[in-house]
Design a protein around this motif. Structure first.
Motif, PDB file in Angstrom:
ATOM      1  N   ASP A 101      17.870  11.948  11.176  1.00  0.00           N
ATOM      2  CA  ASP A 101      17.342  11.997   9.808  1.00  0.00           C
ATOM      3  C   ASP A 101      17.117  13.442   9.378  1.00  0.00           C
ATOM      4  OD1 ASP A 101      17.202   9.231   9.198  1.00  0.00           O
ATOM      5  OD2 ASP A 101      15.458   9.034  10.499  1.00  0.00           O
ATOM      6  N   GLU A 102      17.498  14.382  10.240  1.00  0.00           N
ATOM      7  CA  GLU A 102      17.335  15.802   9.919  1.00  0.00           C
ATOM      8  C   GLU A 102      18.345  16.229   8.861  1.00  0.00           C
ATOM      9  OE1 GLU A 102      17.109  20.112  12.271  1.00  0.00           O
ATOM     10  OE2 GLU A 102      17.051  18.244  13.398  1.00  0.00           O
ATOM     11  N   ASN A 103      18.022  17.298   8.163  1.00  0.00           N
ATOM     12  CA  ASN A 103      18.921  17.851   7.144  1.00  0.00           C
ATOM     13  C   ASN A 103      20.291  18.120   7.766  1.00  0.00           C
ATOM     14  OD1 ASN A 103      20.332  19.772   5.458  1.00  0.00           O
ATOM     15  ND2 ASN A 103      18.402  20.138   4.405  1.00  0.00           N
ATOM     16  N   PRO A 104      21.368  17.525   7.228  1.00  0.00           N
ATOM     17  CA  PRO A 104      22.696  17.687   7.855  1.00  0.00           C
ATOM     18  C   PRO A 104      23.187  19.125   7.869  1.00  0.00           C
ATOM     19  CG  PRO A 104      22.871  16.614   5.712  1.00  0.00           C
ATOM     20  CD  PRO A 104      21.424  16.642   6.058  1.00  0.00           C
ATOM     21  N   PHE A 105      22.741  19.927   6.899  1.00  0.00           N
ATOM     22  CA  PHE A 105      23.144  21.328   6.864  1.00  0.00           C
ATOM     23  C   PHE A 105      22.516  22.107   8.023  1.00  0.00           C
ATOM     24  CE2 PHE A 105      23.609  19.856   2.497  1.00  0.00           C
ATOM     25  CZ  PHE A 105      24.888  20.289   2.202  1.00  0.00           C
ATOM     26  N   LEU A 106      21.265  21.761   8.358  1.00  0.00           N
ATOM     27  CA  LEU A 106      20.604  22.416   9.497  1.00  0.00           C
ATOM     28  C   LEU A 106      21.245  21.999  10.815  1.00  0.00           C
ATOM     29  CD1 LEU A 106      16.832  22.169   8.456  1.00  0.00           C
ATOM     30  CD2 LEU A 106      18.342  24.155   8.328  1.00  0.00           C
ATOM     31  N   VAL A 107      21.612  20.719  10.913  1.00  0.00           N
ATOM     32  CA  VAL A 107      22.267  20.247  12.136  1.00  0.00           C
ATOM     33  C   VAL A 107      23.622  20.930  12.282  1.00  0.00           C
ATOM     34  CG1 VAL A 107      23.130  18.243  13.399  1.00  0.00           C
ATOM     35  CG2 VAL A 107      21.092  18.024  11.962  1.00  0.00           C
ATOM     36  N   ALA A 108      24.356  21.037  11.180  1.00  0.00           N
ATOM     37  CA  ALA A 108      25.657  21.712  11.211  1.00  0.00           C
ATOM     38  C   ALA A 108      25.501  23.166  11.651  1.00  0.00           C
ATOM     39  CB  ALA A 108      26.314  21.649   9.832  1.00  0.00           C
ATOM     40  N   LEU A 109      24.420  23.812  11.208  1.00  0.00           N
ATOM     41  CA  LEU A 109      24.155  25.194  11.595  1.00  0.00           C
ATOM     42  C   LEU A 109      23.887  25.291  13.099  1.00  0.00           C
ATOM     43  CD1 LEU A 109      23.776  28.097  10.514  1.00  0.00           C
ATOM     44  CD2 LEU A 109      21.341  27.574  10.222  1.00  0.00           C
ATOM     45  N   LYS A 110      23.131  24.343  13.636  1.00  0.00           N
ATOM     46  CA  LYS A 110      22.855  24.319  15.077  1.00  0.00           C
ATOM     47  C   LYS A 110      24.147  24.161  15.870  1.00  0.00           C
ATOM     48  CE  LYS A 110      18.208  22.361  14.689  1.00  0.00           C
ATOM     49  NZ  LYS A 110      17.374  21.151  14.868  1.00  0.00           N
ATOM     50  N   ILE A 111      25.003  23.267  15.404  1.00  0.00           N
ATOM     51  CA  ILE A 111      26.271  23.029  16.099  1.00  0.00           C
ATOM     52  C   ILE A 111      27.146  24.272  16.067  1.00  0.00           C
ATOM     53  CG2 ILE A 111      28.431  21.702  16.025  1.00  0.00           C
ATOM     54  CD1 ILE A 111      26.746  19.347  14.941  1.00  0.00           C
ATOM     55  N   SER A 112      27.201  24.949  14.913  1.00  0.00           N
ATOM     56  CA  SER A 112      28.062  26.133  14.770  1.00  0.00           C
ATOM     57  C   SER A 112      27.570  27.307  15.615  1.00  0.00           C
ATOM     58  CB  SER A 112      28.147  26.555  13.301  1.00  0.00           C
ATOM     59  OG  SER A 112      26.900  27.030  12.829  1.00  0.00           O
ATOM     60  N   LYS A 113      26.259  27.369  15.844  1.00  0.00           N
ATOM     61  CA  LYS A 113      25.693  28.491  16.612  1.00  0.00           C
ATOM     62  C   LYS A 113      25.708  28.232  18.124  1.00  0.00           C
ATOM     63  CE  LYS A 113      22.653  30.644  13.198  1.00  0.00           C
ATOM     64  NZ  LYS A 113      21.264  31.061  12.890  1.00  0.00           N
ATOM     65  N   PHE A 114      25.876  26.983  18.502  1.00  0.00           N
ATOM     66  CA  PHE A 114      25.850  26.650  19.927  1.00  0.00           C
ATOM     67  C   PHE A 114      27.168  27.053  20.590  1.00  0.00           C
ATOM     68  CE2 PHE A 114      26.767  23.813  23.458  1.00  0.00           C
ATOM     69  CZ  PHE A 114      25.623  23.947  24.230  1.00  0.00           C
ATOM     70  N   SER A 115      27.067  27.726  21.726  1.00  0.00           N
ATOM     71  CA  SER A 115      28.267  28.109  22.480  1.00  0.00           C
ATOM     72  C   SER A 115      27.918  28.257  23.961  1.00  0.00           C
ATOM     73  CB  SER A 115      28.856  29.417  21.949  1.00  0.00           C
ATOM     74  OG  SER A 115      27.971  30.499  22.164  1.00  0.00           O
ATOM     75  N   VAL A 116      28.935  28.104  24.791  1.00  0.00           N
ATOM     76  CA  VAL A 116      28.777  28.234  26.241  1.00  0.00           C
ATOM     77  C   VAL A 116      29.883  29.155  26.752  1.00  0.00           C
ATOM     78  CG1 VAL A 116      28.843  27.005  28.448  1.00  0.00           C
ATOM     79  CG2 VAL A 116      27.776  25.932  26.453  1.00  0.00           C
ATOM     80  N   PRO A 117      29.533  30.178  27.559  1.00  0.00           N
ATOM     81  CA  PRO A 117      30.580  31.050  28.112  1.00  0.00           C
ATOM     82  C   PRO A 117      31.526  30.252  28.994  1.00  0.00           C
ATOM     83  CG  PRO A 117      28.382  31.981  28.467  1.00  0.00           C
ATOM     84  CD  PRO A 117      28.189  30.582  27.993  1.00  0.00           C
ATOM     85  N   GLY A 118      32.811  30.553  28.893  1.00  0.00           N
ATOM     86  CA  GLY A 118      33.762  29.794  29.696  1.00  0.00           C
ATOM     87  C   GLY A 118      35.051  30.548  29.942  1.00  0.00           C
ATOM     88  N   TYR A 119      35.976  29.874  30.599  1.00  0.00           N
ATOM     89  CA  TYR A 119      37.282  30.455  30.913  1.00  0.00           C
ATOM     90  C   TYR A 119      38.328  29.954  29.914  1.00  0.00           C
ATOM     91  CZ  TYR A 119      34.938  31.165  35.414  1.00  0.00           C
ATOM     92  OH  TYR A 119      34.050  31.517  36.389  1.00  0.00           O
ATOM     93  N   PRO A 120      39.284  30.817  29.555  1.00  0.00           N
ATOM     94  CA  PRO A 120      40.385  30.337  28.712  1.00  0.00           C
ATOM     95  C   PRO A 120      41.328  29.476  29.549  1.00  0.00           C
ATOM     96  CG  PRO A 120      40.785  32.598  29.373  1.00  0.00           C
ATOM     97  CD  PRO A 120      39.424  32.236  29.911  1.00  0.00           C
ATOM     98  N   LYS A 121      42.259  28.819  28.868  1.00  0.00           N
ATOM     99  CA  LYS A 121      43.266  28.015  29.555  1.00  0.00           C
ATOM    100  C   LYS A 121      44.636  28.656  29.375  1.00  0.00           C
ATOM    101  CE  LYS A 121      40.734  23.679  28.965  1.00  0.00           C
ATOM    102  NZ  LYS A 121      40.760  22.323  28.357  1.00  0.00           N
ATOM    103  N   PRO A 122      45.540  28.479  30.340  1.00  0.00           N
ATOM    104  CA  PRO A 122      46.883  29.033  30.184  1.00  0.00           C
ATOM    105  C   PRO A 122      47.515  28.565  28.869  1.00  0.00           C
ATOM    106  CG  PRO A 122      46.588  28.201  32.410  1.00  0.00           C
ATOM    107  CD  PRO A 122      45.387  27.757  31.627  1.00  0.00           C
ATOM    108  N   GLY A 123      48.064  29.520  28.135  1.00  0.00           N
ATOM    109  CA  GLY A 123      48.678  29.184  26.852  1.00  0.00           C
ATOM    110  C   GLY A 123      47.763  29.378  25.668  1.00  0.00           C
ATOM    111  N   ASP A 124      46.445  29.534  25.911  1.00  0.00           N
ATOM    112  CA  ASP A 124      45.515  29.819  24.810  1.00  0.00           C
ATOM    113  C   ASP A 124      45.823  31.184  24.204  1.00  0.00           C
ATOM    114  OD1 ASP A 124      44.276  27.440  25.223  1.00  0.00           O
ATOM    115  OD2 ASP A 124      42.431  28.261  26.105  1.00  0.00           O
ATOM    116  N   ILE A 125      45.425  31.359  22.966  1.00  0.00           N
ATOM    117  CA  ILE A 125      45.584  32.653  22.296  1.00  0.00           C
ATOM    118  C   ILE A 125      44.260  33.406  22.356  1.00  0.00           C
ATOM    119  CG2 ILE A 125      46.204  33.824  20.151  1.00  0.00           C
ATOM    120  CD1 ILE A 125      48.481  32.249  21.427  1.00  0.00           C
TER     121      ILE A 125
END
Length: 347
Positions: A101-125
Motif C-alpha cells: 500500500d506504499e506509494n508506488p513511486f517510492l517503491v520504484a525508487l527503492k528498487i532502482s537504488k538497490f544493487s548488489v556487486p557481482g561478476y559479469p557473464k561471458p558475452g556481456d557488454i
C-alpha cells in the motif's frame, strides 16, 4: 462414487495441484488487501540478489514473492479484476511480484537504488571501465599465467606466487566480456558489476490501470533543479510586484533601497548612504574636466595624477585604441559634468 466421478476428480487433482490452488488463493488475497501490485523482471538475475532484496525490504514491503505468471493471471480473474492488456503483455519470463500500500513511486525508487556487486557473464557488454589492480594474487604459477597473458596483464612470480605488476585496464565501456576475463575476476574475487533489479511496472488498483516503469522512475535531481528554478523565478516576480510575503518583502526592500540610492546619486541628494557614491562620481567628473583643461590645469595649479600613465600599452594598436577611447570620453563630457567637476575641484 462412480468410476467416471473418480476419474474426473483425479484429473482435476492432476491438473490443479494443491500447491497451485493455495498459491492462487494467496495471490488473490494480496490483490484484495493491497492497492499496488508491482512486477520486477528477474531475467538473468542471480538468486542471491533477490534474496538480499527480500531480506532488506521484508519489513517495509508487505508481500515479495516469485510467482508463475499464469497464477497471477488467474488470481486477477478470481478477484474479478480486469487484467490490463499492458500488464498481460509484461507477464513473460521470470518475475518478482510485490504487493503493498506504499506509494508506488517510492517503491520504484527503492528498487532502482538497490544493487548488489557481482561478476559479469561471458558475452556481456562492459558498462564501465574494468581494472585489475596490482596485487599478490596468492596463486601458484600454473595455467593461470597463460590466462593473464591473453588479457595482457603483466605478471611476475615472487615468493612462489603470481603477482600482478601494475594496475591494468582489461575492459573499456562497450567491450565484450570474454570468458577468460570472467575467470580472472572470479578467481581474484573482483566484482566490477552492479547487479540491479529491473522494474517492469505496477498495477494500481485505485486507478484501475497499469503504470509502466518509465512513468514510475522519476529523475529526482532533475525535479529538484526545476523546483529550484521555479522558486527563484517566483521570488523575482514577487520582488517586481512587491508581493507582501516575508520572503519577497526582504528582496523588495533591498531593491527599493538600491533604487533610492541610485536616485539620490543622480539628483545629488546628500545623505550618509549616498555620500561615498557622490564623492566617487564627483571625482570621476573632476578627472574628466581636468583632462579637458589640458595644460590650463597646470597653469591653474591643479594637480592630478595621470592614471593612464601607469597602465602599460604593449602595442601600437592598443595605443590607438586607447587614444580613441580618450577622444570618446572627451566627447561624452557634457556642460553639466563640467560644472559639477569645477564645483568639486574649486568648491
Amino acid at each position: 462414487m462412480s468410476a467416471v466421478e473418480s476419474f474426473t476428480r483425479a484429473q482435476v487433482r492432476e491438473r490443479y495441484p494443491e500447491w497451485k490452488v493455495r498459491m492462487l488463493n494467496e495471490v488473490a488475497e494480496q490483490l484484495s488487501k493491497h492497492d499496488v501490485f508491482l512486477v520486477v523482471d528477474l531475467t538473468k538475475t542471480p538468486a542471491n540478489v533477490v534474496h538480499k532484496f527480500r531480506k532488506k525490504y521484508r519489513k517495509e514491503l508487505e508481500y515479495i514473492r516469485t510467482l508463475k505468471n499464469n497464477i497471477v493471471r488467474k488470481a486477477f480473474e478470481k478477484s474479478n479484476i480486469e487484467l490490463p492488456k499492458e500488464m498481460d503483455e509484461a507477464l513473460t519470463g521470470t518475475n518478482l511480484f510485490i504487493a503493498t500500500d506504499e506509494n508506488p513511486f517510492l517503491v520504484a525508487l527503492k528498487i532502482s537504488k538497490f544493487s548488489v556487486p557481482g561478476y559479469p557473464k561471458p558475452g556481456d557488454i562492459a558498462e564501465t571501465e574494468i581494472v585489475i589492480p596490482a596485487m599478490d594474487t596468492g596463486l601458484k604459477p600454473g595455467p593461470m599465467l597463460s590466462t593473464f597473458g591473453k588479457l595482457k596483464i603483466k605478471t611476475m612470480v615472487k615468493g612462489g606466487t603470481i603477482h600482478i605488476a601494475k594496475d591494468t585496464v582489461v575492459a573499456k565501456p562497450g567491450d565484450v566480456i570474454s570468458p577468460e576475463l570472467v575467470s580472472v575476476l572470479m578467481t581474484l574475487g573482483i566484482t566490477p558489476v552492479e547487479i540491479k533489479l529491473k522494474l517492469k511496472g505496477a498495477y494500481i488498483k485505485s486507478l484501475g490501470r497499469w503504470v509502466p516503469a518509465s512513468e514510475l522512475l522519476l529523475d529526482i535531481e532533475s525535479y529538484k533543479k526545476e523546483l529550484m528554478e521555479a522558486y527563484l523565478n517566483a521570488l523575482k516576480l514577487g520582488a517586481e510586484i512587491a508581493y507582501p510575503v516575508p520572503e519577497v518583502l526582504e528582496l523588495s526592500l533591498t531593491k527599493a533601497m538600491q533604487n533610492a540610492l541610485k536616485l539620490a546619486v543622480e539628483s545629488a541628494w546628500l545623505t550618509k548612504e549616498s555620500a561615498p557614491y557622490l564623492m566617487s562620481k564627483a571625482q570621476a567628473q573632476a578627472y574628466a574636466l581636468a583632462s579637458q583643461l589640458g595644460d590650463l590645469a597646470k597653469e591653474l595649479g591643479i594637480e592630478i595624477s595621470n592614471i593612464q600613465a601607469t597602465q602599460p600599452v604593449s602595442t601600437t594598436q592598443e595605443k590607438e585604441e586607447q587614444k580613441e577611447e580618450e577622444e570618446e570620453e572627451k566627447k561624452e563630457v557634457s556642460e553639466e559634468d563640467l560644472s559639477a567637476g569645477l564645483g568639486a575641484l574649486f568648491g
